[in-house]
Enzyme design. Structure first.
Site, mmCIF file in Angstrom:
data_model
loop_
_atom_site.group_PDB
_atom_site.id
_atom_site.type_symbol
_atom_site.label_atom_id
_atom_site.label_comp_id
_atom_site.label_asym_id
_atom_site.label_seq_id
_atom_site.Cartn_x
_atom_site.Cartn_y
_atom_site.Cartn_z
ATOM 1 N N MET A 30 87.924 -3.937 -23.230
ATOM 2 C CA MET A 30 87.218 -4.936 -24.035
ATOM 3 C C MET A 30 88.181 -5.564 -25.044
ATOM 4 S SD MET A 30 83.327 -3.701 -24.349
ATOM 5 C CE MET A 30 83.509 -2.536 -25.670
ATOM 6 N N HIS A 34 95.053 -1.280 -28.037
ATOM 7 C CA HIS A 34 95.710 -0.274 -28.874
ATOM 8 C C HIS A 34 96.457 0.702 -27.970
ATOM 9 C CE1 HIS A 34 92.427 2.260 -27.596
ATOM 10 N NE2 HIS A 34 91.528 1.538 -28.241
ATOM 11 N N HIS A 37 94.736 1.955 -24.760
ATOM 12 C CA HIS A 37 94.775 0.998 -23.645
ATOM 13 C C HIS A 37 96.177 0.935 -23.040
ATOM 14 C CE1 HIS A 37 91.559 -0.999 -26.297
ATOM 15 N NE2 HIS A 37 90.905 -0.618 -25.227
ATOM 16 N N GLY A 147 90.087 5.930 -19.425
ATOM 17 C CA GLY A 147 90.495 6.897 -20.442
ATOM 18 C C GLY A 147 89.496 8.037 -20.575
ATOM 19 N N GLN A 148 90.018 9.231 -20.782
ATOM 20 C CA GLN A 148 89.180 10.413 -21.006
ATOM 21 C C GLN A 148 88.380 10.295 -22.306
ATOM 22 O OE1 GLN A 148 88.414 12.950 -19.140
ATOM 23 N NE2 GLN A 148 87.288 14.032 -20.743
ATOM 24 N N LYS A 149 88.859 9.456 -23.231
ATOM 25 C CA LYS A 149 88.154 9.223 -24.493
ATOM 26 C C LYS A 149 86.678 8.905 -24.247
ATOM 27 C CE LYS A 149 87.468 7.221 -28.693
ATOM 28 N NZ LYS A 149 86.407 6.306 -28.373
ATOM 29 N N GLN A 153 81.558 7.649 -19.521
ATOM 30 C CA GLN A 153 81.831 6.389 -18.819
ATOM 31 C C GLN A 153 82.651 6.648 -17.557
ATOM 32 O OE1 GLN A 153 82.834 2.642 -20.875
ATOM 33 N NE2 GLN A 153 84.916 3.073 -20.272
ATOM 34 N N SER A 185 90.693 4.120 -31.330
ATOM 35 C CA SER A 185 89.558 3.332 -30.850
ATOM 36 C C SER A 185 89.533 1.972 -31.544
ATOM 37 C CB SER A 185 88.254 4.082 -31.172
ATOM 38 O OG SER A 185 87.140 3.208 -31.096
ATOM 39 N N ARG A 187 87.010 0.577 -32.557
ATOM 40 C CA ARG A 187 86.003 0.654 -33.620
ATOM 41 C C ARG A 187 86.538 1.332 -34.888
ATOM 42 N NH1 ARG A 187 82.115 1.090 -29.073
ATOM 43 N NH2 ARG A 187 80.843 -0.792 -29.183
HETATM 44 P P1 AMP Z 1 87.455 -0.206 -24.239
HETATM 45 O O1 AMP Z 1 88.297 -1.389 -24.510
HETATM 46 O O2 AMP Z 1 87.083 0.567 -25.466
HETATM 47 O O3 AMP Z 1 86.300 -0.497 -23.336
HETATM 48 O O4 AMP Z 1 88.381 0.806 -23.426
HETATM 49 C C1 AMP Z 1 89.013 0.414 -22.232
HETATM 50 C C2 AMP Z 1 89.609 1.632 -21.564
HETATM 51 O O5 AMP Z 1 90.541 2.261 -22.453
HETATM 52 C C3 AMP Z 1 88.556 2.700 -21.219
HETATM 53 O O6 AMP Z 1 88.865 3.277 -19.957
HETATM 54 C C4 AMP Z 1 88.722 3.690 -22.336
HETATM 55 O O7 AMP Z 1 88.324 4.998 -21.982
HETATM 56 C C5 AMP Z 1 90.220 3.628 -22.580
HETATM 57 N N1 AMP Z 1 90.528 4.124 -23.915
HETATM 58 C C6 AMP Z 1 90.000 3.713 -25.092
HETATM 59 N N2 AMP Z 1 90.494 4.440 -26.117
HETATM 60 C C7 AMP Z 1 91.354 5.336 -25.579
HETATM 61 C C8 AMP Z 1 92.180 6.385 -26.107
HETATM 62 N N3 AMP Z 1 92.223 6.637 -27.407
HETATM 63 N N4 AMP Z 1 92.932 7.089 -25.240
HETATM 64 C C9 AMP Z 1 92.886 6.843 -23.909
HETATM 65 N N5 AMP Z 1 92.138 5.866 -23.354
HETATM 66 C C10 AMP Z 1 91.375 5.133 -24.163
#
Ligand code: AMP
Length: 281
Positions: A30, A34, A37, A147-149, A153, A185, A187
């Site tokens: 999204m 960071h 990603h 990501g495992q975070k 999902q 994150s 957020r």
């Molecule tokens: P998002 O932009 O938050 O939707 O995240 C996009 C992808 O990045 C998803 O697969 C998340 O799980 C991964 N992601 C977000 N934060 C982290 C993190 N701190 N470590 C590893 N992967 C992450």
């Protein structure tokens, strides 16, 4: 790096890559990129010949009272970061391109609303599953990096791709953390200095859980009680859940055994944060 905003253009790019026999890895995001990603992009480069990153703040996965409008967006910065990490194509569709007038379809993975984030975010995972399937149908990757975070999902997306025979391999990458342990994150940018300090309770409680497991504790209730204490001492009072589950099935465990997920979600100020650790017991 090519920046593509139209579905037809993204398809042409992918078809050309495939025609040349190139394997494509895909990192859906999204945006507001960071280190989390970027770790996925680096892994993607090792997994395939070409890397596609998508940036799309997906309205379908936000509840009516959630932060869709104020979610951080910074395409110029993101494009620079993606290019620097060796991304080959950046897909940045508009909401209209993804959901034109008359759009009506949703994909639902049954049972996902009954556990973890599903309970407090009705419709969220069907929004996620839908957008990922749409993106996969456009990008047509060999491998998808997650990501495992966002543990739930990853489970939902894996299940959906397997159930619908998408023929895409999924690689789940470890959670990237700040030096003090806070999971990186988008957020986190909402947090004030005081909230940022309190937010550390989340990772601290998970690290405590991991230490307890390493020293032989197997009772979920004892571990969760320890985590609660850490959270309350850190000033995290609005806890959404603390759960210990089977990592693949997301079924709750009373005694820890096998591939275990310890997951936490809490509100710090107005910001909802999630984190988890995964352990082989
Ligand atoms: P998002 O932009 O938050 O939707 O995240 C996009 C992808 O990045 C998803 O697969 C998340 O799980 C991964 N992601 C977000 N934060 C982290 C993190 N701190 N470590 C590893 N992967 C992450």
């Amino acid at each position: 790096m090519k920046t593509i905003s139209k579905i037809a253009g993204m398809r042409r790019w992918s078809e050309a890559a495939r025609a040349k026999g190139r394997r494509v890895a895909f990192v859906p995001t999204m945006g507001c990129l960071h280190e989390g990603h970027l770790s996925l992009v680096r892994k993607a480069r090792r997994e395939a010949d070409l890397v596609v990153v998508s940036i799309f703040v997906n309205p379908l996965q936000f509840g009516p009272k959630e932060d869709f409008k104020r979610y951080p967006r910074n395409l110029r910065r993101d494009a620079g970061l993606a290019r620097r990490e060796g991304c080959d194509a950046l897909f940045v569709p508009s909401p209209r391109e993804m959901y034109p007038a008359g759009y009506r379809t949703r994909v639902t993975v049954e049972g996902t609303e009954e556990v973890l984030c599903g309970r407090s975010r009705p419709g969220h995972f069907s929004g996620v599953a839908t957008v990922v399937l749409k993106l996969v149908n456009v990008v047509w990757p060999d491998v998808l990096l997650l990501g495992q975070k966002d543990a739930q999902q990853a489970v939902v997306i894996k299940r959906m791709l397997q159930d619908l025979n998408a023929g895409v391999r999924v690689v789940v990458c470890p959670t990237v953390r700040e030096k003090d342990g806070l999971a990186v994150s988008s957020r986190n940018s909402y947090l004030s200095a005081d909230e940022r300090r309190r937010a550390l309770g989340l990772s601290r409680s998970l690290f405590l859980a991991r230490r307890l497991v390493r020293t032989g504790e197997r009772r979920a209730a004892v571990i969760i009680a320890g985590m609660r204490k850490v959270l309350s001492e850190a000033g995290v009072t609005d806890v959404d859940y603390l759960e210990i589950l089977d990592a693949a099935e997301l079924t709750p465990l009373r005694r820890l055994d096998g591939d275990v997920l310890i997951a936490a979600a809490a509100r710090v100020g107005r910001t909802r944060l999630i984190d988890n650790v995964r352990l082989k017991v």
